[in-house]
Design an enzyme around this catalytic site. Structure first.
Site: not given
Ligand code: HOZ
Length: 428
Positions: A144, A239, A267
């Protein structure tokens, strides 16, 4: 467990916010029930609106390497906020954070700050396309890279959680240039480059996959990808939005000894504030406006408050931090493994540093297809039992369990005991 306030807040939220949330996974759709509305956090703990306390293993999806409300970060951010919160102009902390990143990650000679991982990856792809004058991007099933159109095919995180192979609103044209192959499949990588290498601007990869659960790279996988990119004149984008400053001081590229052409970060470098970044070789990055013809901009990019938080968060990572994270996370891994064995429940545990994956399947789990064999229903029941026992795991089988520097040996021990109790009941 009291939940009246969370239920009431969720009822109001769903009337004015889509799904009652600002991002899909936190809606608890795959684990069921009402999402917990969090009132506060401190260290490794969070409290929900009903006063229930949990040891937190989401850690804002990995951002909070020092835990919640770290006093040292809060103090520095508060002091900076008194001087103003946004100027739309460069600031000293922005330079200090950029210098820290370039010093820590040798492959990053120049960096650009943005406001999210999504902005970082979409910008890095645009730079790669501008630099190589090619159109295609190769990505991996289950990875992702945020929600920019080119990446929303066979993606992980919320797409996996909600079992969405792609997204409505993404036109066939915008994914026509996206080539997707299985993670850890060297043969598929080499075949894709044999067939389309001359048209591939970049391959983008999570060097440790953290959005299909945690799937580490198998021996030789990243090296083969690096070789394929170099041989075809494509750029390699790591990434590292999750792994950057999480799995080691130089991220996954330092841990695995691979030098990408571009890296995306997020992050941890934001210290709990919205920050993303992309960077890499000078000759590539100088394609970006105002130096070069690739346009990318952002009103709040380099926001001084976020820069201050990220700078302090990185400065507070000490020489012993990663060994402490390793100690805590390996103890959690062993505790979960022992609990599952005692309960006779098939699990596959995977871990890289303080990133832990838990799959309810005998395994192995080397790619997205194998990750999807996990018993998501059992994960959901486990999630709720652990919540009852005071441990807040990711509300999805396709995310990462994170440990922070604030988690104590006692926290880990209590969580392992909670897992043993939960699986004892669920296993029979
Ligand atoms: N992209 C976030 C973790 N990989 C998820 C965040 C969310 O939908 O709360």
């Amino acid at each position: 467990m009291k939940q009246r306030r969370s239920v009431g807040l969720y009822s109001r939220a769903t009337k004015v916010m889509v799904g009652g949330v600002s991002s899909p996974v936190r809606a608890f759709r795959s684990v069921g029930g009402t999402p917990k509305f969090i009132a506060r956090g401190k260290g490794a703990r969070i409290w929900d609106a009903d006063g229930n306390r949990y040891v937190d293993y989401v850690c804002s999806w990995g951002a909070l390497i020092h835990g919640h409300a770290d006093g040292r970060i809060a103090a520095y951010v508060t002091q900076r906020m008194k001087n103003g919160t946004s100027f739309g102009a460069p600031t000293e902390d922005e330079v200090l954070l950029a210098e820290n990143i370039c010093r820590s990650v040798p492959s990053i000679e120049k960096v650009r700050f943005v406001n999210s991982g999504t902005e970082a990856t979409m910008s890095a792809l645009r730079v790669a396309r501008g630099y190589t004058k090619r159109n295609k991007v190769l990505k991996f099933e289950g990875c992702y890279h945020g929600h920019a159109d080119p990446f929303l095919t066979k993606a992980g995180s919320g797409m996996a959680t909600l079992d969405l192979p792609t997204s409505a609103g993404v036109t066939p044209g915008s994914v026509a240039d996206t080539v997707t192959v299985p993670y850890n499949d060297v043969g598929a990588v080499e075949e894709a480059f044999r067939k389309e290498g001359s048209g591939i601007a970049a391959a983008i990869v999570e060097p440790v996959a953290g959005n299909m659960g945690v799937v580490p790279p198998e021996r030789g996988f990243l090296q083969a990808l690096r070789r394929a990119c170099s041989d075809s004149g494509s750029l390699l984008i790591f990434d590292e939005v999750i792994t950057g400053f999480r799995v080691g001081p130089q991220g996954a590229q330092g841990a695995f000894g691979i030098k990408p052409d571009l890296t995306t970060l997020g992050k941890v470098i934001g210290g709990g504030f919205p920050v993303g970044a992309y960077g890499g070789r000078k000759e590539v990055m100088e394609m970006v406006s105002p130096e070069g013809p690739v346009y990318q901009a952002g009103t709040l990019s380099g926001n001084p408050v976020a820069m201050a938080a990220g700078l302090k968060a990185l400065e507070l990572i000490g020489s012993g931090s990663y060994s402490l994270l390793e100690k805590r996370a390996s103890a959690l891994e062993e505790g979960l493994r022992s609990a599952a064995e005692a309960a006779g429940v098939d699990v596959t545990l995977s871990r890289v540093g303080s990133m832990l994956g838990l799959f309810f399947t005998a395994g192995p789990v080397r790619n997205f297809a194998e990750a999807k064999k996990t018993d998501a229903k059992l994960y959901g029941r486990f999630f709720w039992r652990m919540l009852e026992e005071g441990a807040y795991l990711p509300p999805s089988a396709f995310e990462t369990i994170f440990v922070s520097l604030a988690h104590t040996e006692a926290d880990i021990g209590r969580t392992a005991a909670a897992a043993a109790k939960s699986l004892e009941v669920l296993g029979h």
